[in-house]
Design an enzyme around this catalytic site. Structure first.
Site, PDB file in Angstrom:
ATOM      1  N   ASN A   1      -1.748   6.984   6.670  1.00 20.48           N
ATOM      2  CA  ASN A   1      -0.904   6.063   7.426  1.00 20.48           C
ATOM      3  C   ASN A   1       0.559   6.226   7.044  1.00 20.48           C
ATOM      4  OD1 ASN A   1      -0.612   3.670   9.213  1.00 20.48           O
ATOM      5  ND2 ASN A   1       0.029   2.645   7.339  1.00 20.48           N
TER       6      ASN A   1
ATOM      7  N   HIS B   1      -1.105  -8.273  12.116  1.00 23.53           N
ATOM      8  CA  HIS B   1      -1.686  -7.692  13.332  1.00 23.53           C
ATOM      9  C   HIS B   1      -2.596  -8.672  14.065  1.00 23.53           C
ATOM     10  CE1 HIS B   1      -0.054  -3.949  11.894  1.00 23.53           C
ATOM     11  NE2 HIS B   1      -0.809  -3.983  10.809  1.00 23.53           N
TER      12      HIS B   1
ATOM     13  N   LYS C   1       0.810  -1.215   0.000  1.00 20.85           N
ATOM     14  CA  LYS C   1       0.000   0.000   0.000  1.00 20.85           C
ATOM     15  C   LYS C   1       0.849   1.273   0.000  1.00 20.85           C
ATOM     16  CE  LYS C   1      -1.036  -0.492   4.994  1.00 20.85           C
ATOM     17  NZ  LYS C   1      -0.435  -1.832   5.129  1.00 20.85           N
TER      18      LYS C   1
END
Length: 445
Positions: A143, A188, A120
């Site tokens: 982000n 995560h 990304k």
């Protein structure tokens, strides 16, 4: 700091860069805010006290009674919405949001929204460069780099936003002009109850979007709900009208759009199959916001990629050293290994760190197929060693020792690849520091 009664209505949960950006934005809008952070000395503390000495800050363990006094919580990405104090506030009627919701309400230009387990940042930066080359006044962040709220400006014509699953957890409706989930692999897992919860967080990027760009090679990239949205796609070896894909002929491998050859892969500075996917995604995203195809292709050819993402460092004694410190999850490292695999040599993989509860099993097959051996370090080296049994494995205590061990194991024609499949926080401040340490160790050989 002692708890005090307050009649203020907005609580910012978590300081740091995002929390500070929320304070600045909300105070600029005339709102009175309170900040809470579980750390005694949170990042950004001195800046907050200097810029906003009147803002009340609660440091230390979160308190449900305090949180429940507020009718709105703006939660930073680093704080899980499953925190008991946040749950208590929600049960008391508080609205739980994040900085991306605030950004979306204030942004006056179209939004290109990008998420995914891997790639990304590369795609975000590439689309941003394509827009600049096309003459657009573009702001890139989220982000990646600058917090979303600090990008806001009246003269911006396009926002290109990298968004994490943590940011999307608190985003109700993004209304992006175009959005994509590039891919999904375990990441995560120390924060989510399982892959489904992580997947659902990523899916929120499609809420209200006008066009969805889908990785046709990854079913989890596809939006669950497709109401009133246009679909565009990209995939390897899938020649279809309107689809960005690849084909091979006597001249080499091409990126295509439908039946049209656009750019030959060996004219790109970016290396690896995963970067072909990133370029195709960027082209599809740019097309959705009207960027000229010729400009996008030219930009893709000159784009050098991100530091610490499959970054060549040096070649020594016939061995190439590549820094992929940004490979912080299993999917990223699998992609790097598969993309860099070569017929002329093998890969010596350096891996390890904080695995964030991930399943390392998907590494086993590509490592056995393409690697001469593996050098492990960091907290989860023992867990990795349990899985990577098909090749020689050596464990060391530091990254510097790992580089020396990899150099001793490698043969001419090989690649020494730092792609840790883990976060860096057990030994380093961030993946950038880990990457810089790798570069220094390689240069010292």
């Amino acid at each position: 700091m002692a708890l005090i009664a307050t009649d203020r209505h907005i609580l910012i949960v978590g300081l740091g860069k995002t929390g500070l950006s929320c304070v600045r934005f909300l105070r600029g809008q005339g709102h009175d805010v309170v900040v809470a952070d579980s750390r005694i000395q949170p990042p950004g503390l001195e800046t907050l006290q200097s810029e906003f000495p009147d803002v009340v800050l609660h440091c230390g363990p979160f308190n449900g009674d305090l949180f429940s006094q507020f009718n709105e919580l703006i939660v930073s990405p680093g704080v899980a919405v499953s925190e008991p104090a946040i749950v208590a506030a929600r049960q008391a009627g508080a609205r739980i949001r994040g900085d991306i919701d605030l950004f979306r309400e204030a942004a006056k230009a179209p939004i290109v929204a990008i998420t995914g387990s891997n790639g990304k940042s590369t795609v975000t930066m590439l689309v941003g460069e394509m827009a600049r080359a096309a003459g657009k006044r573009v702001a890139v962040g989220g982000n990646l780099g600058t917090p979303a709220l600090e990008l806001l400006a009246d003269d911006i014509e396009l926002y290109v936003m990298e968004l994490s699953s943590f940011q999307l957890e608190t985003t109700e409706r993004l209304d992006a002009e175009v959005a994509t989930v590039l891919n999904i692999s375990d990441d995560h897992m120390d924060r989510y109850s399982g892959r489904e919860e992580y997947f659902k967080a990523k899916q929120r990027i499609y809420n209200g979007c006008r066009t969805a760009v889908i990785n046709l090679d990854d079913p989890l990239s596809s939006p669950l709900v497709r109401t009133d949205m246009t679909l565009r796609g990209f995939a390897m070896h899938s020649i279809n009208p309107g689809i960005y894909s690849t084909r091979e002929d006597d001249e080499g491998v091409w990126i295509t759009r439908g039946l049209e050859n656009l750019v030959r892969a060996d004219t790109l500075t970016l290396r690896g199959t995963h970067n072909l996917m990133n370029v195709m995604a960027a082209l599809a995203l740019g097309e959705a916001v009207g960027l000229p195809l010729d400009v996008m292709v030219q930009t893709a050819q000159s784009f050098t990629g991100l530091r610490h993402r499959c970054q060549p460092v040096r070649t020594l004694d016939g061995v190439e050293y590549i820094n992929d410190s940004k490979g912080t999850n299993v999917g990223a490292s699998v992609a790097a290994i598969n993309s860099l695999a070569s017929e002329r040599g093998k890969i010596v993989l350096i891996a390890g760190g904080d695995g964030k509860g991930a399943d390392f099993a998907p590494l086993s097959a590509p490592v056995e197929r393409h690697c001469r051996g593996v050098i492990l370090f960091g907290r989860d080296a023992p867990r990795l060693a349990e899985v990577l049994t098909g090749v020689p494995v050596e464990r060391v205590d530091s990254l510097e020792a790992a580089v020396k061990a990899a150099a001793a194991m490698a043969a001419p024609g090989d690649i020494v690849l730092l792609s840790p499949a883990c976060a860096s926080f057990d030994m380093f401040r961030h993946y950038e520091e880990r990457g810089e340490r790798f570069i220094s160790a390689v240069e010292a050989l």
